[in-house]
Design a protein around this motif. Structure first.
Motif, mmCIF file in Angstrom:
data_model
loop_
_atom_site.group_PDB
_atom_site.id
_atom_site.type_symbol
_atom_site.label_atom_id
_atom_site.label_comp_id
_atom_site.label_asym_id
_atom_site.label_seq_id
_atom_site.Cartn_x
_atom_site.Cartn_y
_atom_site.Cartn_z
ATOM 1 N N PRO A 340 3.164 -15.648 14.327
ATOM 2 C CA PRO A 340 2.717 -14.736 13.280
ATOM 3 C C PRO A 340 2.364 -13.365 13.833
ATOM 4 N N ARG A 343 -0.264 -8.525 9.680
ATOM 5 C CA ARG A 343 -0.349 -8.921 8.274
ATOM 6 C C ARG A 343 -1.422 -8.111 7.566
ATOM 7 N N GLU A 348 -6.974 -11.471 -4.248
ATOM 8 C CA GLU A 348 -6.346 -11.251 -5.551
ATOM 9 C C GLU A 348 -6.950 -12.252 -6.531
ATOM 10 N N ASN A 349 -7.524 -11.770 -7.588
ATOM 11 C CA ASN A 349 -8.142 -12.637 -8.598
ATOM 12 C C ASN A 349 -9.025 -13.719 -7.974
ATOM 13 N N ARG A 351 -8.950 -14.950 -4.956
ATOM 14 C CA ARG A 351 -8.365 -15.788 -3.895
ATOM 15 C C ARG A 351 -7.883 -14.931 -2.737
ATOM 16 N N ARG A 353 -5.551 -13.649 -0.049
ATOM 17 C CA ARG A 353 -4.092 -13.641 0.128
ATOM 18 C C ARG A 353 -3.741 -12.950 1.443
ATOM 19 N N SER A 354 -2.635 -13.404 2.009
ATOM 20 C CA SER A 354 -2.100 -12.760 3.202
ATOM 21 C C SER A 354 -0.676 -12.317 2.896
ATOM 22 N N ILE A 355 -0.357 -11.096 3.245
ATOM 23 C CA ILE A 355 1.020 -10.617 3.070
ATOM 24 C C ILE A 355 1.539 -10.211 4.444
ATOM 25 N N ARG A 356 2.630 -10.825 4.833
ATOM 26 C CA ARG A 356 3.248 -10.469 6.123
ATOM 27 C C ARG A 356 4.725 -10.240 5.895
ATOM 28 N N TYR A 366 2.900 -4.697 -5.467
ATOM 29 C CA TYR A 366 2.612 -5.477 -6.665
ATOM 30 C C TYR A 366 1.670 -4.701 -7.582
ATOM 31 N N PHE A 369 -1.449 -6.821 -8.438
ATOM 32 C CA PHE A 369 -2.332 -7.232 -7.338
ATOM 33 C C PHE A 369 -3.263 -6.052 -7.041
#
Lengths: 527, 406
Positions: A340, A343, A348-349, A351, A353-356, A366, A369
């Motif tokens: 990995p 990132r 979001e809402n 929760r 989140r991870s974006i990679r 988004y 988002f």
């Protein structure tokens, strides 16, 4: 790094063994890539030369053709005067090496040294292909002067400086190099450099002082525009995406120390006729590794022009309105290697989140988002670097990130707003850089450390928490040494409530990994 | 009766024009040069996005075409040079966002229905032409992982993997890899081909493509692709973009190097080539490419090793290709390359997995190899079942995250 685009004057080509050719190319510099800016004064009318070994000499071109030099081929011509070191701490003693890496004439110009209200001349002596001089600080300072101070070197039209700071005292100072002026702010935790000649000012480097890591370091072998592959800039997008800050140069409108902070301010004009102006201030807190950035877009009344006024067609209020979206862009080297990599973390809402992004040129944006929790982190786990951005959660910007040329970007944007005379817009954002971070549905933090002059290290964590459900403590551990400390509250206008903790670990050292848990949120990676 | 009568062929060759500040001349300026050339040659020369689009009219003989390519490009180069500009023929620019093609037009086709059946039959051959022409290994933000980023990136939507069509159930579409284009000229257009940097290669590729399509046009009966054939076409399209002439294709249930398929296609189209005034011996450059398994992208890739910076690369590449024969010499003087294996199930799964980072939208996998939706969904299920990806359904659609094995 920039590079020279030139016009070829001559090409001397000699065949070598193995089917290659050694080409000596003489060229006249025409502009500086990638923006195709004017060449520096000292290169005007000059013919410079480079050598390349190539399999087919046609790739070089012929007299009259253009040629783009590589950053390393260009370096000595674009930055001929180099001062080593460019920054010194806690001393008015020692030596500074001044190198003139290229000069248009055989005889180098005189070197003038300005410091402490004194002017000295120094002699540059030939050393290999360069000229050098060594300057003793003792000749410029008695030793009793207070810091910060500056030693400025002038050589014909070239200028470069060495900035002298105290070891830990918060301070600011202008710095000069052949590439232009910048402003440096330093305190115990961080040292950052603002360049204001483009993009409405931006942060070009941000050094975490404890580890001496520049979070905005960038590859030197690629031609890149200012802030293209690293750094922080703000963007003011008019309509579909016309960034009015992109080519805006800002002037320093003041730098000062006030109330436990160091503040740099800049002002610039986006469109004089339309009364569009912008200001930005960078404020560093003395006690935390936190920078706040306040950007304003000011929409003043248009300047009256009687002639135009007479010819004016009827108008409606909407004619004077602009749709403006504010955005900031931070860019870092993406982690390489297997497993990995870099990132982006955000909630979001409710929760985490991870974006990679992993594919070349991949971008993610988004609209739904939105960062209502008031923070987003860019994490580079391989090299243990992370940066948290903070903002007003109630206005939650939309998330965006991309991967391009091995650069990861974070580009949150706020939705368009109507802007018209008398109604501008702006934002306050905060940023914290460190070596370890934690992120959860309930909040996030970033921590770093610095050696302490009593021995051991001081660790600091800055957190943005939804509440203190996970506990109001921060735990730091280095090697066998651990400390638990209460979290303090800090309210920053525009950012809201933050929590922080700074503690001394007498047994801690910089070589062992730092681990931390803040309000029950564990660290994601340790150095 | 052949679907093509009379037998004709042409190209629309999109060529960038750069100035001595290494900027691409913009479309508006290029209109002037296009207009001048159009009047001089009485050919429908026009412009596209920052390119001169040299549309070379209707041709029926190879020699005629070779001569026309030469005279138009010589004159175009002379014309732009008067203003300090140079032609830069390449499939992409390492810095700028344009993708450029040498579209190949094959005429004369009046029956769109027959053209649509041919489109289905051509679907398996389009990647072959794509492999030969691959010439965009560096593009805006892309570097060296594919020999044709233009194909991989669908040329910003201007060359797209085809859907299987039936003339009784279809509407007009534009931008497919190879399809009838009778609304503007009575031709079938092969769009998958990257812009040629070599005049000789362009001439050989155009006449070969035309001859082969003419040969295919001798049988225009109803044709439907099976699901396996369709998927193989997409796999081969990906292989062509990735490996160019080194690709190995999935072909009638076997694996065949693309150079072997080209060799066979050349034999199949011998009579059609003869009708266009050419024979295999005339296609010497293509023959050399078959033997060396090299395409134009290999020249640029070699150059890119020495010039990692995209601005520097564009500068030297443009100088090299403006004489038109750099690639011709390169192929002759370079060593043969090895074939790349055809992607097996594991490679295909890995290719789809490689697109997954964290929070990756599932639709990104649709673009990994442009497989049809049901197959991609099945691959996602397999990746999830093998615990290689974590799947989460959200209000934004399905998100995938790679599971890292410790």
């Amino acid at each position: 790094m920039n590079a020279i685009l030139g016009c070829i004057e001559s090409v001397d080509c000699r065949a070598l063994e193995g089917g290659t050719y050694r080409t000596e190319i003489k060229l006249k510099p025409r502009c500086v890539m990638p923006e195709r800016k004017q060449i520096p004064e000292w290169l005007k009318g000059q013919v410079i030369s480079i050598t390349r070994v190539v399999p087919d000499p046609r790739e070089i071109g012929a007299p009259g053709d253009s040629i783009v030099l590589t950053p390393s081929e260009s370096s000595k011509y674009l930055l001929p005067l180099v001062v080593t070191p460019p920054l010194l701490r806690a001393t008015l003693r020692g030596q500074i090496l001044v190198s003139l890496r290229w000069w248009k004439d055989k005889k180098p110009p005189e070197l003038e040294v300005r410091a402490n209200g004194r002017v000295r001349r120094a002699k540059l002596s030939k050393k290999g292909h360069e000229h050098e001089a060594v300057v003793n600080l003792e000749d410029l300072f008695s030793g009793s002067e207070s810091l910060p101070a500056e030693v400025l070197f002038e050589c014909d039209k070239l200028r470069a400086s060495c900035t002298l700071f105290a070891e830990d005292a918060p301070a600011f100072r202008r710095a000069v190099s052949a590439g232009g002026e910048s402003w440096v702010v330093t305190n115990r935790w961080i040292e950052f450099r603002v360049i204001a000649d483009t993009n409405g000012a931006g942060i070009a480097s941000l050094v975490e002082r404890g580890r001496n890591v520049d979070h905005f370091s960038h590859p030197e072998d690629l031609i890149q525009g200012r802030f293209g592959l690293s750094g922080h800039i703000d963007q003011l997008l008019f309509g579909w995406g016309d960034d009015k800050l992109a080519e805006t140069s800002m002037s320093s409108s003041g730098a000062r120390r006030e109330g436990g902070t160091t503040r740099l301010s800049f002002a610039g004009t986006l469109d004089k006729g339309k009364g569009l102006r912008t200001t930005v201030s960078y404020t560093a807190l003395d006690t935390l590794p936190l920078i706040t950035i306040q950007r304003e877009l000011l929409f003043c009344d248009e300047e009256k022009d009687d002639k135009k006024e007479a010819e004016k067609k009827p108008s409606e209020p909407v004619d004077g309105m602009a749709a403006v979206s504010m955005q900031f862009r931070a860019a870092w080297r993406a982690d390489g290697g297997p497993g990995p990599g870099s990132r982006v973390l955000a909630v979001e809402n409710g929760r985490l989140r991870s974006i990679r992004c992993v594919r070349e040129n991949e971008s993610v944006r988004y609209n739904t988002f939105r960062l209502f929790d008031g923070w987003v982190i860019a994490e580079h786990p391989h090299r243990c670097e992370c940066m948290m951005y903070l903002f007003d959660g109630s206005q939650g910007p939309q998330i965006a990130t991309s991967l391009n040329r091995n650069t990861i970007t974070l580009e949150p944007s706020w939705m368009h707003v109507p802007v018209y005379p008398g109604k501008g817009c702006g934002y306050v954002i905060g940023l914290v850089a460190g070596e370890v971070c934690g992120a959860a549905d309930t909040g996030a933090w970033v921590a770093c450390r610095v050696p302490d002059n009593r021995g051991g290290v001081v660790c600091c964590a800055v957190a943005k928490l939804r509440d203190l459900e996970g506990g109001s403590y921060a735990e730091f551990e280095i090697g066998g040494s651990a400390v638990t400390a209460p979290l303090q509250r800090l309210s920053i206008p525009g950012l809201g409530d933050l929590a922080y903790s700074a503690v001394w670990l007498p047994e801690g050292d910089m070589r062992q990994p730092l681990r931390a848990i803040v309000s029950g949120i564990p660290g994601r990676c340790g150095s | 009766m052949n679907a093509f009568s009379p037998r004709t062929f042409s190209t629309d060759w999109e060529i960038m024009v750069i100035d001595r500040l290494e900027r691409c001349a913009d479309t508006e300026k290029l209109l002037a040069f296009a207009g001048a050339l159009r009047s001089e040659f009485d050919l429908p020369i026009q412009v596209d996005w920052n390119t001169l689009e040299l549309a070379l009219g209707i041709n029926s003989q190879f020699d005629q075409f070779v001569q026309r390519v030469r005279s138009v490009t010589d004159r175009a180069a002379q014309l732009v040079r008067e203003l300090g500009l140079e032609l830069y023929p390449a499939g992409s620019h390492p810095v700028e966002p344009m993708y450029n093609s040498s579209h190949i037009h094959i005429g004369t086709l009046h029956d769109e229905g027959k053209g649509i059946y041919l489109e289905s039959r051509l679907m398996r051959y389009a990647p072959v032409f794509g492999a030969i022409a691959a010439n965009s290994p560096f593009a805006h933000g892309f570097a060296g992982q594919y020999k044709s980023y233009r194909i991989r990136d669908n040329a910003h939507g201007c060359t797209r993997p085809q859907s299987a069509r039936d003339p009784r159930l279809s509407q007009f579409t534009w931008g497919g890899d190879a399809s009838p284009k009778v609304y503007s000229a009575p031709t079938l257009e092969v769009r998958i081909t990257d812009c040629a940097s070599s005049r000789r290669l362009l001439a050989e590729l155009v006449v070969f493509t035309a001859a082969f399509v003419h040969w295919l046009g001798e049988n225009t009966s109803e044709y439907r692709l099976s699901e396996t054939e369709y998927v193989d076409c997409m796999t081969n399209r990906w292989s062509a973009a990735k490996y160019g002439m080194q690709a190995t294709f999935l072909w009638n249930g076997t694996e065949r190097p693309v150079v072997e398929i080209i060799d066979e296609m050349l034999d199949q189209s011998a009579a059609s080539l003869a009708a266009l005034g050419a024979d295999r011996k005339d296609l010497a450059l293509l023959q050399a490419m078959i033997e060396k398994r090299r395409c134009q992208a290999d020249l640029v890739l070699d150059l890119g090793k020495r010039y990692p910076d995209p601005y520097c690369l564009a500068s030297v590449h443009s100088k090299l290709v403006r004489d038109w024969d750099a690639f011709d010499n390169y192929v002759v003087s370079s060593a043969p390359l090895d074939p790349a294996p055809a992607p097996d199930r594991e490679r295909i799964l890995n290719e789809h997995l490689s697109v997954v980072g964290e929070g990756t939208h599932f639709y990104n996998l649709r673009n990994a190899m442009y497989y049809p939706p049901t197959l991609v969904d099945e691959l996602i299920e397999t990746l999830a079942g093998d615990q290689l990806v974590h799947v989460e359904n959200t209000c934004r659609g399905m998100l995938l995250s790679r599971v890292e094995k410790s």
